[in-house]
Design an enzyme around this catalytic site. Structure first.
Site, PDB file in Angstrom:
ATOM      1  N   GLU A 165      47.920  53.281  38.421  1.00  0.00           N
ATOM      2  CA  GLU A 165      46.985  54.315  38.586  1.00  0.00           C
ATOM      3  C   GLU A 165      47.332  55.586  39.463  1.00  0.00           C
ATOM      4  O   GLU A 165      47.226  55.957  40.415  1.00  0.00           O
ATOM      5  CB  GLU A 165      45.772  53.813  39.505  1.00  0.00           C
ATOM      6  N   GLU A 323      42.854  46.647  33.019  1.00  0.00           N
ATOM      7  CA  GLU A 323      42.253  46.197  34.139  1.00  0.00           C
ATOM      8  C   GLU A 323      40.748  46.449  33.995  1.00  0.00           C
ATOM      9  O   GLU A 323      40.272  47.381  33.270  1.00  0.00           O
ATOM     10  CB  GLU A 323      42.448  47.038  35.472  1.00  0.00           C
TER      11      GLU A 323
HETATM   12  C1  GLA Z   1      42.036  49.885  40.543  1.00  0.00           C
HETATM   13  C2  GLA Z   1      43.492  49.470  40.938  1.00  0.00           C
HETATM   14  C3  GLA Z   1      43.646  47.918  41.107  1.00  0.00           C
HETATM   15  C4  GLA Z   1      42.369  47.700  42.379  1.00  0.00           C
HETATM   16  C5  GLA Z   1      41.367  47.806  41.556  1.00  0.00           C
HETATM   17  C6  GLA Z   1      40.070  47.604  42.309  1.00  0.00           C
HETATM   18  O1  GLA Z   1      42.157  49.524  39.246  1.00  0.00           O
HETATM   19  O2  GLA Z   1      44.535  49.763  40.078  1.00  0.00           O
HETATM   20  O3  GLA Z   1      44.864  47.837  42.175  1.00  0.00           O
HETATM   21  O4  GLA Z   1      42.428  48.108  43.539  1.00  0.00           O
HETATM   22  O5  GLA Z   1      40.907  49.371  41.214  1.00  0.00           O
HETATM   23  O6  GLA Z   1      38.668  47.806  41.297  1.00  0.00           O
END
Ligand code: GLA
Ligand code: GLA
Length: 680
Positions: A165, A323
Site C-alpha cells: 500500500e 486483500e
Molecule cells: C491494509 C494493509 C494491511 C492491513 C489491512 C488492515 O490493507 O495493507 O497490512 O493493515 O489494511 O485492514
C-alpha cells in the site's frame, strides 16, 4: 499493463493470469514470523483444508531478515517457503520495504517523512520513509536485491508483491529533500518558470516565481495555497511513489525476468492515494485491497463501484483482489463484524466484476501489535468459528467455479467517468462547499444502475467511448477541452450523456475555464451564472416530485429544455435538470445532488432513451453480472437482501451443482453462479 497480460479485447485469447494459481487464487497475507514454528504446521494443514493456494508472505518482515545493517538471517523464511511449497501453496513474496527496521530509523531518522508543519514522523509505525529519500532508496534496493537473489528460483514463488500500500501512510512529505525533488519535477513539467507562473496564475497575491529554486512543497502557510500548485503537488507525490515502485521493479526484473510484479492499490470509498490509473500501466497485473465500511448500510454498492473502477484501470483485464477482510477491521471507529454469508457475498462480488481471486488480510489473527483485533481467516478462537467455516466454504465454492477463471467481464453499455486528477482538483484549494466530493454522485448513479441490473464500465474521460450507449459524468470538476470535445462528438453521434453539477469547471491546472459549466457549456446548452451551495441538511424540492441537497446553481437555458425546476428555496422556478438534443443524442444536466429515489427515476428515463438492457431480467436489487470466455458465459447473481429475488436465466448453478430455470429465485443472502445455457 506490460508483459504477462494481454490487452487484446479478443475474448478467445486467454490471459496468463493463472500463473499465480490454478483457477482462482485463494488465501491471504501470512505472517508466520509472529508465531512459533509448531503453529506453521497447523497453519499449512488448515490452509489445505480450506483450499488455500496463495499467500502474501514477508510483507512487514524487513527487521527480521536484515537484523542489523548488512547482516541477513533468511533461515526462517527459507523454512516457511519450503513448507508452503510442500503444502501446495504458492507465494506472492513481498519486498519488505513497507516497514523499515528500527535499526535503520535509529541510524537514519532523516528517511522519515516530514509533515506540512515541519514535524518529522517518528519510528514505530509503517511506511516510515519519504519517497524522495535517497538514503532510504539505497537501503531498500539492497534488501530487494538480496530477496530476489535468494528466492528468485524458489518453486513456491508466483508473484512479487512490491512493498505494501505505497502511500498509505507516506503519500505526502514536505522535507527539504522532497522540496528538491519537487523542484526537479516542476522543471521537467514546465520547462520555464514563466510557463509555471502562467499555468498556476501566480499573479494572485503576487506569488510570482523567478526561478524553480524558489518553489517549496505546500507547507503550512496560514492560508490556502494556489490550487494549481496543490494539484501538481498531488501529481508529484503520486509520481514519487511510483518512482519508488519502478526502482524496486527494475531490480526484480533484472534478477527474475519471468516472475510477474505488482503492488497493492487501495481503491475504495475515496479517490485513492495515488493516480492508480497511471500506475496500472506499470504493473504486470492490477491488484487491489478493498475494505467495506461498516456504517454504510449499502456497502455492497460501494464494493461494486470500487471493483468496477479497478477493472477500468486494468483496461478490462482480470485483476487480483489481493486483500479484503473476513469480518471486522480494526481501523474504523466502530468495527462491524460481517453478517452470516457476507464474507462469501463480498468475495464473489469482486470475482463477478473481474477479480481472479480472493485473498484476505490476514491468515491468522495476531495476538500482538496494532492489528490484534482485525479479523483473519483463523481467528483468535481457531478453526471452530463462523469465520473459518465460511472461509472454508468459500474455498470450496471457488473450486466449484474454477472454470470461470480467466474469463472477462462482459462489456457494459453504460460508462461512467472517474478521474483521479479531477477528484484531486476538487480537494486542491478552497471550493464553494466542503460537501461536494468526487465519489458521492458517482456512487449514487452506480447504485441506481446496478440495482436495475445495468452493468457499468468505469472509464477515464480520455478512454475509447466506442460502443457505449450512455455515459454518466458525475461531478467531474476538471475536464480538458479535448476530452469535452470527444464527449460532444460521441453525443452528436447518438450517445446519451448525463452530467452532474460542478463539472467541466477547471482545466488541467485547476484554473477556471470561464462561464460555467466551462468546457461543457455548449454540449449541455445551458449557462450557469452562480453556484448556490446548500447548507448542511438543507433540501430543495423540484416541480416533478424529485428532491436535491448539497448543491444548486443559478442556471439559464441556452438551447436545452427544462426537465425539472426548483419548487422551493432561493432558486424557485430556475431549471434544475435539463436536457439538450445534440445530433442524434442527448446531453442531460443535473444541477443538484438528487436523492436516491430521484436518481432512480432519472436512470429509468435514461434506460428508456438509450435502450439499455439489463444483464439479465431480475427483481430490483439482485446484483447480476456476466463473465464471458471462449467456451461459455457465466452469470453471477448476488442477493444482498433478506427476501428471495427472482432471476430470468437458465443454466447450471456451479455453487450448488443444480439446474436453475428462468423465474427461479436466488434465496435471501445467497449467490448463484450459472454456467449459462447457450444464449441466442
Ligand atoms: C491494509 C494493509 C494491511 C492491513 C489491512 C488492515 O490493507 O495493507 O497490512 O493493515 O489494511 O485492514
Ligand atoms: C479579507 C481579505 C481579502 C479577501 C477576503 C475574502 O477581507 O482582506 O483579501 O481574502 O477576505 O473574503
Amino acid at each position: 499493463m506490460t508483459s504477462i497480460l494481454s490487452r487484446a479485447n479478443d475474448l478467445a485469447q486467454p490471459t496468463e493470469f493463472r500463473r499465480i494459481s490454478d483457477g482462482f487464487a485463494f488465501g491471504g497475507d501470512y505472517s508466520p514470523e509472529q508465531w512459533p514454528e509448531e503453529v506453521w504446521v497447523e497453519d499449512i494443514a488448515l490452509m489445505r483444508r480450506a483450499g488455500v493456494n496463495s499467500v502474501n508472505l514477508g510483507v512487514f518482515s524487513w527487521g527480521l531478515i536484515e537484523v542489523s545493517d548488512g547482516e541477513f538471517d533468511f533461515g526462517w523464511l527459507d523454512r516457511i517457503m519450503d513448507l508452503l511449497h510442500e503444502g501446495g501453496v504458492g507465494v506472492n513474496l513481498a519486498t519488505p520495504t513497507a516497514a523499515p527496521p528500527i535499526w535503520l530509523h535509529q541510524a537514519h531518522p532523516e528517511i522519515l517523512p516530514v509533515d506540512d508543519r515541519g514535524i518529522r514522523m517518528a519510528q514505530g509505525g509503517r511506511l516510515g520513509w519519504s519517497p524522495s529519500s535517497a538514503t532510504f532508496r539505497t537501503y531498500a534496493m539492497r534488501i530487494v536485491e538480496k530477496l530476489a537473489e535468494r528466492y528468485g528460483e524458489h518453486p513456491a514463488l508466483r508473484l512479487w508483491h512490491v512493498s505494501n500500500e505505497l502511500g498509505n501512510e507516506n503519500n505526502h512529505c514536505f522535507s527539504d529533500e522532497t522540496g528538491q525533488a519537487w523542484q526537479r519535477w516542476l522543471m521537467k513539467k514546465f520547462g520555464t518558470i514563466d510557463a509555471l507562473n502562467e499555468a498556476w496564475g501566480t499573479a494572485f497575491w503576487g506569488h510570482h516565481y523567478t526561478s524553480f529554486g524558489q518553489l517549496q512543497p505546500p507547507r503550512h502557510s496560514g492560508t490556502g495555497h494556489n490550487p494549481g500548485l496543490l494539484l501538481d503537488f498531488e501529481r508529484f507525490s503520486s509520481d514519487a511513489l511510483l518512482d519508488h515502485y519502478r526502482a524496486e521493479r527494475e531490480v526484480l526484473r533484472r534478477i527474475t525476468p519471468d516472475i510477474p510484479i505488482t503492488t497493492n492499490f487501495m481503491v475504495q470509498n475515496h479517490p485513492g492515494v495515488a493516480d492508480y490509473r497511471a500506475w496500472a500501466a506499470e504493473v504486470d497485473l492490477v491488484a487491489n485491497d478493498h475494505y467495506t465500511i461498516g456504517i454504510d448500510p449499502e456497502r455492497h454498492g460501494e464494493l461494486a463501484f470500487s471493483a468496477d473502477r479497478v477493472r477500468g484501470m486494468a483496461g478490462g483485464d482480470p485483476w487480483l483482489l489481493i486483500e479484503h477482510s473476513t469480518s471486522a477491521v480494526n481501523w474504523q471507529p466502530r468495527n462491524r463484524a460481517k453478517s452470516v454469508g457476507e464474507l462469501a457475498r463480498n468475495s464473489l462480488a469482486h470475482i463477478a466484476r473481474g477479480a481472479e481471486g480472493a485473498l484476505f488480510f490476514q491468515w491468522r489473527q495476531s495476538t500482538a501489535g496494532s492489528e490484534q483485533f482485525h479479523s483473519a481467516v483463523v481467528p483468535h478462537g481457531g478453526a471452530d468459528t463462523k469465520v473459518y467455516r465460511e472461509a472454508e466454504a468459500l474455498g470450496a465454492t471457488l473450486t466449484a467455479i474454477a472454470e470461470v477463471a480467466g474469463s472477462r467481464v462482459e462489456k457494459a453499455s453504460v460508462a461512467m467517468f472517474f478521474d483521479y486528477d479531477a477528484a484531486m482538483a476538487l480537494r486542491a484549494g478552497r471550493k464553494p462547499t466542503v460537501d461536494v466530493t468526487a465519489i458521492d454522485a458517482a456512487l449514487d448513479f452506480h447504485r441506481a444502475l446496478t440495482a436495475r441490473g445495468i452493468a457499468v464500465d468505469v472509464l477515464h474521460p480520455s478512454d475509447d467511448l466506442d460502443g457505449y450507449a450512455a455515459i454518466v459524468v458525475p461531478t467531474l470538476l476538471l475536464m480538458t477541452a479535448k476530452d469535452a470535445a470527444r464527449l460532444a462528438a460521441w453525443v452528436t453521434a447518438g450517445g446519451h450523456a448525463v452530467v452532474t453539477y460542478f463539472s467541466g469547471i477547471v482545466n488541467e491546472h485547476n484554473r477556471v475555464h470561464g462561464t460555467y459549466p466551462g468546457v461543457l457549456r455548449e454540449l449541455l446548452g445551458i449557462r450557469v451564472e452562480e453556484f448556490f451551495p446548500l447548507l448542511g441538511g438543507e433540501r430543495v424540492a423540484l416541480d416533478n416530485g424529485w428532491a436535491g441537497s448539497i448543491w444548486t446553481e443559478l442556471a439559464h437555458l441556452d438551447g436545452a429544455e427544462p426537465v425539472a425546476s426548483y419548487a422551493s428555496g432561493e432558486l424557485f422556478g430556475v431549471p434544475a435538470v435539463t436536457r439538450n438534443a445534440v445530433g442524434s443524442g442527448s446531453a442531460s444536466y443535473v444541477a443538484t445532488h438528487l436523492d436516491p429515489e430521484s436518481i432512480g427515476s432519472l436512470v429509468d428515463d435514461l434506460i428508456d432513451r438509450a435502450q439499455l438492457a439489463p444483464v439479465a431480467g431480475a427483481d430490483r436489487g439482485l446484483e447480476v453480472t456476466r463473465r464471458v470466455g471462449p467456451d461459455g458465459t457465466w452469470l453471477f447473481a448476488i442477493n444482498h437482501s433478506s427476501s428471495p429475488l427472482h432471476l430470468e436465466a437458465s443454466g447450471l448453478d456451479l455453487v450448488t451443482g443444480t439446474r436453475f430455470e428462468p423465474g427461479a429465485v436466488v434465496p435471501a443472502g445467497a449467490v448463484v453462479v450459472l454456467r449459462e445455457d447457450a444464449r441466442s
